[in-house]
Design a protein around this motif. Sequence first.
Motif, PDB file in Angstrom:
ATOM      1  N   ARG A  14       0.836  -1.200   0.000  1.00 45.13           N
ATOM      2  CA  ARG A  14       0.000   0.000   0.000  1.00 45.13           C
ATOM      3  C   ARG A  14       0.874   1.255   0.000  1.00 45.13           C
TER       4      ARG A  14
ATOM      5  N   GLY B 246      -6.178   8.271  -0.721  1.00 43.18           N
ATOM      6  CA  GLY B 246      -5.095   7.653   0.041  1.00 43.18           C
ATOM      7  C   GLY B 246      -3.845   8.514   0.029  1.00 43.18           C
TER       8      GLY B 246
ATOM      9  N   ASP C 273      -2.231  10.260   3.272  1.00 42.64           N
ATOM     10  CA  ASP C 273      -0.838   9.977   3.608  1.00 42.64           C
ATOM     11  C   ASP C 273      -0.057  11.277   3.771  1.00 42.64           C
TER      12      ASP C 273
ATOM     13  N   PHE D 260      -6.799   0.085  -3.505  1.00 43.02           N
ATOM     14  CA  PHE D 260      -7.437   1.314  -3.982  1.00 43.02           C
ATOM     15  C   PHE D 260      -8.374   0.961  -5.137  1.00 43.02           C
TER      16      PHE D 260
ATOM     17  N   ASP E 207     -10.010   6.754  -5.007  1.00 44.32           N
ATOM     18  CA  ASP E 207      -9.528   6.166  -3.752  1.00 44.32           C
ATOM     19  C   ASP E 207      -8.013   6.291  -3.620  1.00 44.32           C
TER      20      ASP E 207
END
Length: 186
Positions: A15, A63, A67, A54, A59
């Motif tokens: 990820r 993300g 982050d 994702f 998405d």
Amino acid sequence: MSTAHKRQKDPQAVRQLLLEVAADLCVEKGAAGLTLDAAAAAAGVSKGGLLHHFPSKADLLFGLLDDMIARMDAAIAEAMRADPEPHGRFTRAYVAVTFGTEAMAEDARWKAMTMPLLAEPALRARWRDWIALQAELHVGTDSSLDCELVRFALDGLWLASVLESHPMDPAQAERMKQRLFDLSRG
């Protein structure tokens, strides 16, 4: 026979790799140039592997923003721990992180995220939620008019930097940073 089934699985590392690759692609090609296929290929994972983390480009952008905000939160928390003066502590940390040398590494990513942040209502809502949370968390120390003015001025300076509309030499940036610090002290 493929060795993929023998690979040690580390979903969190995959990820994070996908987020790093997405950030790099946004910097290189802009958010419009970020595609799921390109992100998967650059990360060396299957598109299905990317979709597991994702499910859509939106998405992936969420993300990436989350982050970046988490990194900024960590840097702000560190700056706040080093500041013994409670009044305006969050505001000064926000200034320090935005002007700081560690922000330079994140600068290209924030620049790349500017257009999606401005254009996408859901991304704007995430940023608005972060701002509202900070106002709530720091209401006792950073709700003065001067602190609010500093944060608005800082956001304007950041946008000018992103747009490269007002060139600023390092000495001028340092003077502005110091003036914002002074204002945050009330």
